[in-house]
Design a protein around this motif. Structure first.
Motif, PDB file in Angstrom:
ATOM      1  N   ASP A  88       0.851  -1.199   0.068  1.00  0.00           N
ATOM      2  CA  ASP A  88      -0.020   0.032   0.211  1.00  0.00           C
ATOM      3  C   ASP A  88       0.958   1.191  -0.006  1.00  0.00           C
ATOM      4  OD1 ASP A  88      -2.040   1.748   0.103  1.00  0.00           O
ATOM      5  OD2 ASP A  88      -2.394   1.463   2.262  1.00  0.00           O
ATOM      6  N   GLY A  89       0.932   1.913  -1.207  1.00  0.00           N
ATOM      7  CA  GLY A  89       1.888   3.315  -1.242  1.00  0.00           C
ATOM      8  C   GLY A  89       3.125   2.876  -1.819  1.00  0.00           C
ATOM      9  N   ASP A  90       4.104   3.730  -1.604  1.00  0.00           N
ATOM     10  CA  ASP A  90       5.447   3.844  -1.888  1.00  0.00           C
ATOM     11  C   ASP A  90       6.300   2.837  -1.244  1.00  0.00           C
ATOM     12  OD1 ASP A  90       4.638   5.561  -4.124  1.00  0.00           O
ATOM     13  OD2 ASP A  90       5.374   7.293  -2.995  1.00  0.00           O
ATOM     14  N   ILE A  91       7.502   2.365  -2.127  1.00  0.00           N
ATOM     15  CA  ILE A  91       8.299   1.671  -1.457  1.00  0.00           C
ATOM     16  C   ILE A  91       9.658   2.798  -1.346  1.00  0.00           C
ATOM     17  CG2 ILE A  91      10.098  -0.363  -1.676  1.00  0.00           C
ATOM     18  CD1 ILE A  91       7.928  -1.598  -3.292  1.00  0.00           C
ATOM     19  N   ASN A  92      10.290   2.866   0.056  1.00  0.00           N
ATOM     20  CA  ASN A  92      11.134   3.884   0.172  1.00  0.00           C
ATOM     21  C   ASN A  92      12.602   3.108   0.628  1.00  0.00           C
ATOM     22  OD1 ASN A  92       9.398   6.298  -0.335  1.00  0.00           O
ATOM     23  ND2 ASN A  92       8.733   5.596   1.587  1.00  0.00           N
ATOM     24  N   ALA A  93      13.419   3.407  -0.039  1.00  0.00           N
ATOM     25  CA  ALA A  93      15.035   3.122   0.559  1.00  0.00           C
ATOM     26  C   ALA A  93      15.762   4.402   1.000  1.00  0.00           C
ATOM     27  CB  ALA A  93      15.739   2.378  -0.536  1.00  0.00           C
ATOM     28  N   PRO A  94      15.299   4.706   2.328  1.00  0.00           N
ATOM     29  CA  PRO A  94      16.131   6.154   2.744  1.00  0.00           C
ATOM     30  C   PRO A  94      17.654   5.883   2.780  1.00  0.00           C
ATOM     31  CG  PRO A  94      14.691   5.219   4.449  1.00  0.00           C
ATOM     32  CD  PRO A  94      14.549   4.248   3.292  1.00  0.00           C
ATOM     33  N   VAL A  95      18.296   6.862   2.561  1.00  0.00           N
ATOM     34  CA  VAL A  95      19.874   6.955   2.623  1.00  0.00           C
ATOM     35  C   VAL A  95      20.168   8.137   3.194  1.00  0.00           C
ATOM     36  CG1 VAL A  95      21.972   6.772   1.241  1.00  0.00           C
ATOM     37  CG2 VAL A  95      19.859   5.295   0.632  1.00  0.00           C
ATOM     38  N   ASN A  96      21.054   8.273   4.013  1.00  0.00           N
ATOM     39  CA  ASN A  96      21.552   9.621   4.409  1.00  0.00           C
ATOM     40  C   ASN A  96      22.352  10.125   3.582  1.00  0.00           C
ATOM     41  OD1 ASN A  96      23.479  11.480   5.721  1.00  0.00           O
ATOM     42  ND2 ASN A  96      22.735  10.442   7.810  1.00  0.00           N
ATOM     43  N   PRO A  97      21.920  11.381   3.212  1.00  0.00           N
ATOM     44  CA  PRO A  97      22.897  12.198   2.149  1.00  0.00           C
ATOM     45  C   PRO A  97      24.244  12.491   2.447  1.00  0.00           C
ATOM     46  CG  PRO A  97      21.329  13.721   3.084  1.00  0.00           C
ATOM     47  CD  PRO A  97      20.966  12.197   3.827  1.00  0.00           C
ATOM     48  N   PHE A  98      24.588  12.366   3.545  1.00  0.00           N
ATOM     49  CA  PHE A  98      26.020  12.817   4.001  1.00  0.00           C
ATOM     50  C   PHE A  98      27.033  11.524   4.167  1.00  0.00           C
ATOM     51  CE2 PHE A  98      23.440  16.226   5.862  1.00  0.00           C
ATOM     52  CZ  PHE A  98      24.099  17.116   5.280  1.00  0.00           C
ATOM     53  N   THR A  99      26.356  10.308   4.441  1.00  0.00           N
ATOM     54  CA  THR A  99      27.134   9.388   5.033  1.00  0.00           C
ATOM     55  C   THR A  99      26.849   8.215   3.962  1.00  0.00           C
ATOM     56  OG1 THR A  99      25.653   8.259   6.356  1.00  0.00           O
ATOM     57  CG2 THR A  99      27.413   9.652   7.225  1.00  0.00           C
ATOM     58  N   GLY A 100      25.859   8.091   3.276  1.00  0.00           N
ATOM     59  CA  GLY A 100      25.270   7.041   2.340  1.00  0.00           C
ATOM     60  C   GLY A 100      24.786   5.872   3.025  1.00  0.00           C
ATOM     61  N   TRP A 101      24.728   5.915   4.155  1.00  0.00           N
ATOM     62  CA  TRP A 101      24.158   4.730   5.039  1.00  0.00           C
ATOM     63  C   TRP A 101      22.552   4.564   4.850  1.00  0.00           C
ATOM     64  CZ3 TRP A 101      21.147   4.838   9.847  1.00  0.00           C
ATOM     65  CH2 TRP A 101      21.320   3.643  10.638  1.00  0.00           C
ATOM     66  N   GLY A 102      22.318   3.396   4.545  1.00  0.00           N
ATOM     67  CA  GLY A 102      20.862   3.227   4.269  1.00  0.00           C
ATOM     68  C   GLY A 102      20.282   2.266   5.488  1.00  0.00           C
ATOM     69  N   THR A 103      19.153   2.557   5.826  1.00  0.00           N
ATOM     70  CA  THR A 103      18.427   1.685   7.078  1.00  0.00           C
ATOM     71  C   THR A 103      17.596   0.554   6.615  1.00  0.00           C
ATOM     72  OG1 THR A 103      16.447   3.191   6.885  1.00  0.00           O
ATOM     73  CG2 THR A 103      18.159   3.854   8.421  1.00  0.00           C
ATOM     74  N   GLY A 104      17.247   0.572   5.320  1.00  0.00           N
ATOM     75  CA  GLY A 104      16.579  -0.568   4.630  1.00  0.00           C
ATOM     76  C   GLY A 104      15.632  -0.137   3.612  1.00  0.00           C
ATOM     77  N   VAL A 105      14.690  -1.190   3.238  1.00  0.00           N
ATOM     78  CA  VAL A 105      13.695  -0.981   2.374  1.00  0.00           C
ATOM     79  C   VAL A 105      12.330  -1.015   3.179  1.00  0.00           C
ATOM     80  CG1 VAL A 105      12.410  -1.692   0.352  1.00  0.00           C
ATOM     81  CG2 VAL A 105      14.908  -1.982   0.441  1.00  0.00           C
ATOM     82  N   ARG A 106      11.720   0.235   3.197  1.00  0.00           N
ATOM     83  CA  ARG A 106      10.354   0.315   3.901  1.00  0.00           C
ATOM     84  C   ARG A 106       9.159   0.448   3.039  1.00  0.00           C
ATOM     85  NH1 ARG A 106      12.700   4.810   8.352  1.00  0.00           N
ATOM     86  NH2 ARG A 106      13.737   3.354   9.346  1.00  0.00           N
ATOM     87  N   PHE A 107       8.007  -0.289   3.329  1.00  0.00           N
ATOM     88  CA  PHE A 107       6.842  -0.269   2.821  1.00  0.00           C
ATOM     89  C   PHE A 107       5.608  -0.603   3.714  1.00  0.00           C
ATOM     90  CE2 PHE A 107       9.118  -4.001   1.824  1.00  0.00           C
ATOM     91  CZ  PHE A 107       8.156  -5.135   2.161  1.00  0.00           C
ATOM     92  N   VAL A 108       4.596  -0.442   3.394  1.00  0.00           N
ATOM     93  CA  VAL A 108       3.239  -0.499   4.161  1.00  0.00           C
ATOM     94  C   VAL A 108       2.634  -1.854   3.380  1.00  0.00           C
ATOM     95  CG1 VAL A 108       1.149   0.012   5.071  1.00  0.00           C
ATOM     96  CG2 VAL A 108       3.119   1.792   5.460  1.00  0.00           C
ATOM     97  N   ILE A 109       2.180  -2.825   4.243  1.00  0.00           N
ATOM     98  CA  ILE A 109       1.452  -3.857   3.738  1.00  0.00           C
ATOM     99  C   ILE A 109      -0.152  -3.749   4.343  1.00  0.00           C
ATOM    100  CG2 ILE A 109       3.424  -5.435   2.969  1.00  0.00           C
ATOM    101  CD1 ILE A 109       2.989  -6.744   5.632  1.00  0.00           C
ATOM    102  N   THR A 110      -1.075  -4.091   3.633  1.00  0.00           N
ATOM    103  CA  THR A 110      -2.259  -4.252   3.913  1.00  0.00           C
ATOM    104  C   THR A 110      -3.138  -5.394   3.494  1.00  0.00           C
ATOM    105  OG1 THR A 110      -2.424  -1.711   3.690  1.00  0.00           O
ATOM    106  CG2 THR A 110      -4.487  -2.878   3.879  1.00  0.00           C
ATOM    107  N   HIS A 111      -3.847  -5.909   4.459  1.00  0.00           N
ATOM    108  CA  HIS A 111      -4.718  -7.182   4.182  1.00  0.00           C
ATOM    109  C   HIS A 111      -5.997  -6.815   4.494  1.00  0.00           C
ATOM    110  CE1 HIS A 111      -5.938 -11.181   4.412  1.00  0.00           C
ATOM    111  NE2 HIS A 111      -6.455 -11.315   5.502  1.00  0.00           N
ATOM    112  N   GLU A 112      -7.013  -7.190   3.720  1.00  0.00           N
ATOM    113  CA  GLU A 112      -8.385  -6.877   4.013  1.00  0.00           C
ATOM    114  C   GLU A 112      -9.093  -8.055   4.240  1.00  0.00           C
ATOM    115  OE1 GLU A 112      -9.830  -4.386   0.885  1.00  0.00           O
ATOM    116  OE2 GLU A 112      -8.776  -2.516   1.757  1.00  0.00           O
ATOM    117  N   ARG A 113      -9.799  -8.294   5.012  1.00  0.00           N
ATOM    118  CA  ARG A 113     -10.682  -9.519   5.216  1.00  0.00           C
ATOM    119  C   ARG A 113     -12.321  -9.104   5.212  1.00  0.00           C
ATOM    120  NH1 ARG A 113      -9.856 -11.353  11.317  1.00  0.00           N
ATOM    121  NH2 ARG A 113      -9.243  -9.297  12.085  1.00  0.00           N
TER     122      ARG A 113
END
Length: 113
Positions: A88-113
């Motif tokens: 649900d939504g965008d997939i983000n891979a935030p990276v620190n612009p000064f160090t290039g350090w990445g925290t991982g790939v972030r996204f939201v998942i949704t299940h409707e029942r």
């Protein structure tokens, strides 16, 4: 310069990514593929109700997967308990612009029942 290690979640959840195959000219699809990502940090969010098609409960979670995880917005995510989620939504891979350090790939998942 400090080189921080990428975050890891040794006690996290391993998720299965189901990718649909390419659509052929006449509307049929090629066979899809599956692969696993993780261990991931899964943070469950509150459930919501939608009245579009009657009373439906949507279960959502924010996922932080390891750096470089192969996920697309059209993929389905299968939780180890068998529930199938959609992204649900965008997939983000935030990276620190000064160090290039990445925290991982972030996204939201949704299940409707």
């Amino acid at each position: 310069m400090v080189n921080y290690p990428t975050p890891s979640f040794p006690g996290g959840t391993v998720l299965t990514v189901k990718r649909l195959g390419e659509r052929k000219r006449h509307g049929t699809r090629e066979p899809g593929t599956e692969h696993q990502i993780g261990p991931c940090d899964v943070k469950w969010m509150s459930s919501t109700e939608s009245n579009i098609e009657g009373e439906q409960i949507a279960i959502s979670a924010q996922v932080t997967a390891p750096v470089g995880s192969n996920v697309l917005p059209s993929d389905e995510i299968v939780h180890p308990d068998g529930r199938v989620f959609r992204i649900d939504g965008d997939i983000n891979a935030p990276v620190n612009p000064f160090t290039g350090w990445g925290t991982g790939v972030r996204f939201v998942i949704t299940h409707e029942r």
